[in-house]
Every structure is written in C-alpha cells, then in structure tokens.
Design an enzyme around this catalytic site. Structure first.
Site, PDB file in Angstrom:
ATOM      1  N   TYR A  21       7.394 -36.448  40.695  1.00 14.70           N
ATOM      2  CA  TYR A  21       7.154 -37.194  41.929  1.00 14.70           C
ATOM      3  C   TYR A  21       7.371 -36.347  43.179  1.00 14.70           C
ATOM      4  CZ  TYR A  21       7.173 -41.406  39.011  1.00 14.70           C
ATOM      5  OH  TYR A  21       6.894 -42.365  38.064  1.00 14.70           O
TER       6      TYR A  21
ATOM      7  N   LYS B  25      11.109 -34.758  26.488  1.00 15.20           N
ATOM      8  CA  LYS B  25       9.922 -34.443  25.686  1.00 15.20           C
ATOM      9  C   LYS B  25       9.987 -32.951  25.375  1.00 15.20           C
ATOM     10  CE  LYS B  25       6.064 -35.901  23.774  1.00 15.20           C
ATOM     11  NZ  LYS B  25       6.133 -36.690  22.528  1.00 15.20           N
TER      12      LYS B  25
ATOM     13  N   ASP C  48       8.626 -40.975  23.817  1.00 14.57           N
ATOM     14  CA  ASP C  48       7.745 -41.902  23.130  1.00 14.57           C
ATOM     15  C   ASP C  48       8.504 -42.720  22.088  1.00 14.57           C
ATOM     16  OD1 ASP C  48       8.120 -39.479  21.877  1.00 14.57           O
ATOM     17  OD2 ASP C  48       6.047 -39.229  21.224  1.00 14.57           O
TER      18      ASP C  48
ATOM     19  N   ASP D  44      11.423 -44.070  35.373  1.00 11.88           N
ATOM     20  CA  ASP D  44      10.620 -45.073  36.064  1.00 11.88           C
ATOM     21  C   ASP D  44       9.954 -45.996  35.049  1.00 11.88           C
ATOM     22  OD1 ASP D  44       9.123 -46.508  37.875  1.00 11.88           O
ATOM     23  OD2 ASP D  44       7.928 -44.820  38.569  1.00 11.88           O
TER      24      ASP D  44
ATOM     25  N   ASP E  25      11.439 -50.032  33.588  1.00  5.17           N
ATOM     26  CA  ASP E  25      10.622 -51.240  33.706  1.00  5.17           C
ATOM     27  C   ASP E  25      10.402 -51.889  32.344  1.00  5.17           C
ATOM     28  OD1 ASP E  25      10.456 -51.168  36.407  1.00  5.17           O
ATOM     29  OD2 ASP E  25       8.343 -50.623  36.527  1.00  5.17           O
TER      30      ASP E  25
END
Length: 368
Positions: free
Chosen positions: A145, A196, A228, A252, A256
């Site tokens: 970001y 990852k 994942d 992020d 959620d």
C-alpha cells in the site's frame, strides 16, 4: 481528575449517527469514573471536502495533533468518488495520510463472537468450536500500500501498466512482531504469523524476522502459516487462532474475513497505534465497517463497533482498563438481554427485540 483530549471525526454516511452514540456512552463513563474527556468534533472525508475543500482539512489535522487520540467514524461515498481525482478521495487523502502523519504502524482488530450471536455467524455450530476469539495484528504503514514506485504508465498506445511495490525492512517487521507477542501474553499465548514465504521475498524476510523476535518471548507459542491456508483455516476451524500477525495487505483481507465470523461488521472495533510517549500511546480508533450510505440517516446502523472502538481508545491510549471493561461488559449485557439492531436480528430468535441506532446507544449507556 485526569484529562484526555479526543478528536472525534465522524465522517460520512452512518458515521455521524454511530459517533453520536459513542460519545453518549463516553459521557456516562466520564461521570462514573471521574474523568475529564475533552471531546472536539471536526469534519473529515466528504464532510471535510464540503466544509473546507479537502478530505482532511488543515484545521482537522491540527486538532488531531493537539489531541491524545482520534476517535474516527468512516469516510467515503462511492457515488461521489468519480467526481474528484483518486488522490483526493477520502480513503487516500484522509485515512492513509493520517496513518503516515502519526506513524500508526500497528492495527489491532479483535474479533469475538458473543455466544448470544452464535446464530449470526455464517459457520455451522460445529465449525465454531469453543468460540471465535481472534486478535488480528496488522502492520499498517508498509507493504504494497505504501511501497514505491506506485504508478500507472503507458507501455504502448493501447496498453497501460500498473505498478505497486511491496517493501518491508527488518525494523518494520520487528516492531509489529513485538506488538503481536506482547498482545498474546495478555491472551492465550499463541501467535500465528501469516506470510507467503514460498513465493515472495517479503515473505522469506518476514518469517525470518518474526522467528528471531519470538526468541524473546519463550512463553508464547509461534507458528507460521501461508496466507492462502490461513484464509481457509479461518472458516474451517477459527478457534485454533489466538493472535494472527499479518503484513499490511494480508491483514487487510484476513481481518475482514475474520470479521464476518462475529456476525456483522457492525460489531467490530479496531485500533491503530503509533509510538508510546510516557504513559500514553497515540491511537486512531474506528469501526471495522464502512459508511453504509444506503442506511445513513435512518436510525438503522449498529453503533456497537463505534462504541467498542471508544473502549479500545480508553484502554490503549489512556490506560483506563476498568472504564474500557465497563463499556465492553455493557455491550455484552445489551446483546445478551436481547437487544438487536437489524444487522444482528433474526425473527427466528426468541426473546429479542429489534431496535434502532439511538436506542441501542441508550441501552448500552444505561448498562454502564
């Protein structure tokens, strides 16, 4: 009497409604615990654009700098976004700027499913296990970001190329790691670090640094998990998680996903913390949900996330643990005694009453 300066930035959509209820509750806490809460409201988001021509008006920013903490509502109105350049839209011009301006590098999002709301969880009871009680710790000022270069450029007359850069340094990972391990010490003493590392160089460094930090916390168990798999495990067996430590983008997304397990985004607060100065930590506190313009002004929004965000503010920025606990207990009492806003109401659940935003605030305030 201790005095605390709070910048209350309600923002757009349902922001002003739920902020009103949070302040209502804070005023009750102020009297009960003999505090002085100096709460000053100011515009932000589209409210800031309408008032002063920018999503984060200069006066609002100056107020934040003079305050001990920021209690934030929500910003963004999708219908209006196309009318201004993307760089001036509230999510970038207000939210991201505040994070950078105040060095808010650690986002804490507690996700707890109250037993009285087990029916609202999308998982079957056997998937819920002993209950959902997860703290997602998200690094907030690094990663994709904020990494540079970040741009869209022409490759040919018919082709555009978008570039986002994912960057992390050892100190950035170390400081968020310490936040997660210290939080785990106050909970069930387990950290699951998300990366990852099988694909990304960032993931390799992340795993190495977190492993090194863990050596300073022999009383906390560390496990590593690919992002994942973590996304899958959250819906298969969420009770296995205590503290989830994530870089910015992974946090992020996963926060959620975890939020859905509590039955509604309207139930979930968050805290974004910066450096500690003396006994106080500057923080930015906001509900997990958005502006919900479709229900704005209709007395339908759930104010619980905003109210619980105020509780996080009392705990993390001011060290007022008893006052924070009083709010959290009052919220649980309101839910347990059957009070429901529309997002957590089910006609099939006996002994419950559907109520509006204002009355939910009244019930919680009276429970304190």
């Amino acid at each position: 009497m201790n005095s605390y300066k709070i910048a209350a930035l309600a923002g757009d959509g349902i922001g002003p409604e739920v902020m009103h209820e949070a302040i209502k509750v804070l005023r009750v806490v102020e009297k009960k615990f003999s505090l002085e809460l100096l709460i000053t409201e100011a515009p932000v988001g589209w409210a800031g654009i309408d008032a002063a021509g920018k999503a984060l008006p200069d006066a609002t920013l100056e107020l934040c700098k003079r305050s001990d903490a920021i209690l934030f509502g929500s910003v963004g109105l999708p219908d209006r976004d196309p009318t201004i350049p993307k760089e001036q839209r509230p999510e970038r011009a207000a939210l991201l700027r505040i994070r950078k301006e105040f060095g808010l590098f650690a986002n804490l999002r507690p996700v707890k499913l109250l037993r009285a709301l087990a029916h609202a969880c999308p998982l079957r009871p056997e998937r819920q296990g002993d209950g959902v009680d997860v703290l997602v710790v998200r690094e907030l000022t690094g990663g994709m970001y904020f990494g540079q270069p970040k741009k869209t450029e022409p490759v040919s007359p018919a082709v555009q190329r978008a570039i986002d850069t994912m960057v992390y340094t050892t100190p950035e990972i170390e400081r968020i790691g310490h936040v997660a391990f210290k939080a785990a010490r106050q909970r069930r003493r387990k950290v699951t670090s998300i990366d990852k590392a099988n694909v990304l160089e960032n993931g390799v460094l992340w795993r190495e640094v977190v492993t090194s930090v863990a050596k300073q916390y022999n009383d906390v168990t560390l496990e590593h998990m690919f992002v994942d798999n973590a996304a899958m495990q959250l819906v298969l067996k969420p009770a296995q998680f205590d503290v989830m430590l994530c870089e910015n983008m992974f946090g992020d997304i996963l926060s959620d996903e975890a939020a859905a397990l509590a039955g509604s985004l309207g139930m979930l607060p968050s805290a974004s913390l910066g450096a500690t100065a003396g006994a106080r930590t500057f923080g930015f506190y906001e509900p997990a949900g958005g502006t919900a313009p479709d229900i704005a002004g209709k007395n339908l929004a759930n104010p619980v996330a905003q109210i619980l965000s105020a509780a996080l503010m009392l705990r993390h920025s001011f060290g007022l643990n008893d006052a924070a606990a009083a709010i959290e207990s009052a919220v649980e009492k309101a839910i347990t005694t059957g009070h429901r806003t529309g997002d957590i109401y089910s006609a099939n659940e006996s002994g419950t009453t559907r109520i509006g935003t204002s009355l939910m605030g009244d019930v919680i305030a009276s429970a304190i």
